[in-house]
Design an enzyme around this catalytic site. Structure first.
Site, PDB file in Angstrom:
ATOM      1  N   LYS A  13       3.721   0.941   1.721  1.00 59.76           N
ATOM      2  CA  LYS A  13       4.037   1.026   0.287  1.00 59.76           C
ATOM      3  C   LYS A  13       3.125   2.051  -0.410  1.00 59.76           C
ATOM      4  CE  LYS A  13       2.978  -3.322  -0.331  1.00 59.76           C
ATOM      5  NZ  LYS A  13       2.513  -3.703   1.048  1.00 59.76           N
ATOM      6  N   ARG A  85       3.927 -10.218  -6.718  1.00 57.75           N
ATOM      7  CA  ARG A  85       3.741 -10.828  -5.397  1.00 57.75           C
ATOM      8  C   ARG A  85       4.062 -12.310  -5.402  1.00 57.75           C
ATOM      9  NH1 ARG A  85      -0.389  -6.839  -3.248  1.00 57.75           N
ATOM     10  NH2 ARG A  85      -0.897  -7.616  -1.202  1.00 57.75           N
ATOM     11  N   ARG A 124      -6.115   1.537  10.283  1.00 61.86           N
ATOM     12  CA  ARG A 124      -6.080   2.302   9.013  1.00 61.86           C
ATOM     13  C   ARG A 124      -7.488   2.732   8.591  1.00 61.86           C
ATOM     14  NH1 ARG A 124      -3.461  -0.317   3.719  1.00 61.86           N
ATOM     15  NH2 ARG A 124      -4.752  -2.089   4.311  1.00 61.86           N
ATOM     16  N   ARG A 157     -11.013  -0.943   5.528  1.00 60.58           N
ATOM     17  CA  ARG A 157     -11.069  -2.014   4.525  1.00 60.58           C
ATOM     18  C   ARG A 157     -11.506  -3.311   5.188  1.00 60.58           C
ATOM     19  NH1 ARG A 157      -5.530  -1.686   1.157  1.00 60.58           N
ATOM     20  NH2 ARG A 157      -5.648  -3.927   1.457  1.00 60.58           N
ATOM     21  N   ARG A 168      -3.154 -12.528   5.601  1.00 60.09           N
ATOM     22  CA  ARG A 168      -2.374 -11.805   4.570  1.00 60.09           C
ATOM     23  C   ARG A 168      -0.888 -11.855   4.889  1.00 60.09           C
ATOM     24  NH1 ARG A 168      -5.235  -6.321   5.018  1.00 60.09           N
ATOM     25  NH2 ARG A 168      -3.681  -5.548   3.557  1.00 60.09           N
TER      26      ARG A 168
HETATM   27  P1  AP5 Z   1      -0.266   1.683   3.697  1.00 60.71           P
HETATM   28  O1  AP5 Z   1       0.581   2.678   2.990  1.00 60.71           O
HETATM   29  O2  AP5 Z   1      -1.713   1.613   3.329  1.00 60.71           O
HETATM   30  O3  AP5 Z   1       0.438   0.229   3.627  1.00 60.71           O
HETATM   31  P2  AP5 Z   1       0.630  -0.757   2.401  1.00 60.71           P
HETATM   32  O4  AP5 Z   1       1.991  -1.323   2.496  1.00 60.71           O
HETATM   33  O5  AP5 Z   1       0.243  -0.107   1.106  1.00 60.71           O
HETATM   34  O6  AP5 Z   1      -0.422  -1.878   2.835  1.00 60.71           O
HETATM   35  P3  AP5 Z   1      -1.635  -2.570   2.077  1.00 60.71           P
HETATM   36  O7  AP5 Z   1      -2.445  -3.272   3.141  1.00 60.71           O
HETATM   37  O8  AP5 Z   1      -2.412  -1.629   1.193  1.00 60.71           O
HETATM   38  O9  AP5 Z   1      -0.902  -3.578   1.194  1.00 60.71           O
HETATM   39  P4  AP5 Z   1      -1.344  -4.932   0.772  1.00 60.71           P
HETATM   40  O10 AP5 Z   1      -0.180  -5.242  -0.050  1.00 60.71           O
HETATM   41  O11 AP5 Z   1      -1.699  -5.975   1.730  1.00 60.71           O
HETATM   42  O12 AP5 Z   1      -2.779  -4.657   0.100  1.00 60.71           O
HETATM   43  P5  AP5 Z   1      -3.199  -4.451  -1.420  1.00 60.71           P
HETATM   44  O13 AP5 Z   1      -4.204  -3.395  -1.467  1.00 60.71           O
HETATM   45  O14 AP5 Z   1      -1.989  -4.360  -2.295  1.00 60.71           O
HETATM   46  O15 AP5 Z   1      -0.126   1.946   5.275  1.00 60.71           O
HETATM   47  C1  AP5 Z   1      -0.835   1.166   6.218  1.00 60.71           C
HETATM   48  C2  AP5 Z   1      -1.266   2.041   7.405  1.00 60.71           C
HETATM   49  O16 AP5 Z   1      -0.096   2.501   8.110  1.00 60.71           O
HETATM   50  C3  AP5 Z   1      -2.020   3.321   7.006  1.00 60.71           C
HETATM   51  O17 AP5 Z   1      -2.974   3.606   8.002  1.00 60.71           O
HETATM   52  C4  AP5 Z   1      -0.939   4.433   6.983  1.00 60.71           C
HETATM   53  O18 AP5 Z   1      -1.459   5.700   7.287  1.00 60.71           O
HETATM   54  C5  AP5 Z   1       0.007   3.930   8.102  1.00 60.71           C
HETATM   55  N1  AP5 Z   1       1.417   4.260   7.858  1.00 60.71           N
HETATM   56  C6  AP5 Z   1       2.088   4.221   6.667  1.00 60.71           C
HETATM   57  N2  AP5 Z   1       3.380   4.554   6.843  1.00 60.71           N
HETATM   58  C7  AP5 Z   1       3.531   4.794   8.189  1.00 60.71           C
HETATM   59  C8  AP5 Z   1       4.658   5.161   9.008  1.00 60.71           C
HETATM   60  N3  AP5 Z   1       5.879   5.348   8.464  1.00 60.71           N
HETATM   61  N4  AP5 Z   1       4.461   5.308  10.329  1.00 60.71           N
HETATM   62  C9  AP5 Z   1       3.232   5.111  10.882  1.00 60.71           C
HETATM   63  N5  AP5 Z   1       2.132   4.771  10.167  1.00 60.71           N
HETATM   64  C10 AP5 Z   1       2.286   4.600   8.833  1.00 60.71           C
HETATM   65  O19 AP5 Z   1      -3.855  -5.877  -1.744  1.00 60.71           O
HETATM   66  C11 AP5 Z   1      -5.141  -6.247  -1.250  1.00 60.71           C
HETATM   67  C12 AP5 Z   1      -5.535  -7.604  -1.815  1.00 60.71           C
HETATM   68  O20 AP5 Z   1      -5.629  -7.529  -3.272  1.00 60.71           O
HETATM   69  C13 AP5 Z   1      -4.536  -8.748  -1.570  1.00 60.71           C
HETATM   70  O21 AP5 Z   1      -4.725  -9.344  -0.301  1.00 60.71           O
HETATM   71  C14 AP5 Z   1      -4.849  -9.690  -2.735  1.00 60.71           C
HETATM   72  O22 AP5 Z   1      -6.022 -10.431  -2.500  1.00 60.71           O
HETATM   73  C15 AP5 Z   1      -5.122  -8.725  -3.886  1.00 60.71           C
HETATM   74  N6  AP5 Z   1      -3.906  -8.397  -4.663  1.00 60.71           N
HETATM   75  C16 AP5 Z   1      -3.322  -7.176  -4.808  1.00 60.71           C
HETATM   76  N7  AP5 Z   1      -2.234  -7.252  -5.596  1.00 60.71           N
HETATM   77  C17 AP5 Z   1      -2.112  -8.562  -5.956  1.00 60.71           C
HETATM   78  C18 AP5 Z   1      -1.165  -9.277  -6.735  1.00 60.71           C
HETATM   79  N8  AP5 Z   1      -0.119  -8.669  -7.323  1.00 60.71           N
HETATM   80  N9  AP5 Z   1      -1.323 -10.617  -6.868  1.00 60.71           N
HETATM   81  C19 AP5 Z   1      -2.394 -11.254  -6.307  1.00 60.71           C
HETATM   82  N10 AP5 Z   1      -3.326 -10.640  -5.553  1.00 60.71           N
HETATM   83  C20 AP5 Z   1      -3.195  -9.292  -5.373  1.00 60.71           C
END
Ligand code: AP5
Length: 216
Positions: A13, A85, A124, A157, A168
């Protein structure tokens, strides 16, 4: 455009929201990045969120909803990356859309299997200053540990440890997956195969959005 990118951790994403921001005129708003910044600055919100993030759990809805209301106050086009979420967050967002007279263009659902997600997250590497991500397997930097663009250090991370990633994914299934039906019923869902290459995923999203706009 006003978009939501929905999908499990590691589905890509953030990668796509950054790549497509200018093409779609939709600024990336990542709740994860905003929370990490608060944590870094030791704000009250950052301190309250820390324990939940470390455990791979969701930060309480009321904190997130207040944060997103502030963030969207000045926004025009946006891609929400990591919000909503929970159903409570989605309902609060609906109220915000109505209050501002905004239309939500689409909810892009990133589909990927658990094995691929585990592999992606544990390999990552992120530039904490810009949020840019690399992947040791699929998209390594030219020099290990260094950002190609600004030469800054890349870090892993702390919530990308295998046991936290498993938590997660569990939290996603229990609390976020119900949003698939929530937005399907509203006719907003655009499903994308997130297991393709990064370029192919970008293409699928832009093509899918174009087709939806032409059909409406
Ligand atoms: P990446 O693009 O980083 O994936 P992503 O979907 O953004 O994954 P995240 O882990 O950042 O999402 P998340 O939702 O768990 O974490 P967030 O920071 O929002 O890609 C991942 C890897 O794959 C990278 O290495 C990339 O290079 C690679 N890649 C990408 N596309 C590819 C492809 N097509 N082919 C091959 N490789 C590829 O949340 C973190 C924490 O914050 C949560 O756990 C929670 O505690 C809190 N939080 C955040 N938002 C909320 C909310 N709305 N409500 C409550 N708590 C929240």
């Amino acid at each position: 455009m006003r978009l939501i990118f929905l999908g499990p951790p590691g589905a890509g994403k953030g990668t796509q929201a950054r790549i497509l921001a200018s093409r779609l005129s939709a600024r990336q708003i990542s709740t994860g990045d905003i929370l990490r910044e608060h944590r870094e600055r030791r704000t009250e919100l950052g301190k309250s969120a820390e324990q939940f993030m470390q455990a791979g759990e969701l930060v309480p809805d009321e904190l997130i909803i207040k944060m997103i209301e502030r963030e969207l106050a000045a926004a025009e086009g946006f891609t929400l990356d990591g919000f909503p979420r929970t159903v409570a967050q989605a309902e609060a967002f609906d109220a915000l859309l109505a209050k501002n007279g905004w239309n939500l263009d689409a909810v892009v659902l990133f589909q990927a299997d658990r094995e691929a997600l585990l592999k992606r997250l544990t390999s990552r590497w992120t530039n904490p200053r810009t949020g840019r991500t690399y992947n040791a397997l699929s998209h390594p930097p030219r020099t290990a540990g260094i950002d190609d663009d600004d030469g800054g250090p890349l870090v892993q991370r702390e919530d990308d440890l295998p046991q936290t990633v498993a938590k997660r994914l569990e939290v996603y299934d229990a609390q976020t997956k119900p949003l698939i039906d929530y937005y399907r019923i509203k006719g907003k869902l655009l499903r994308v195969n997130a297991l393709q290459s990064v370029d192919a995923v970008s293409e699928s999203i832009t093509e899918g959005l174009r087709a939806r706009a032409a059909a409406s």
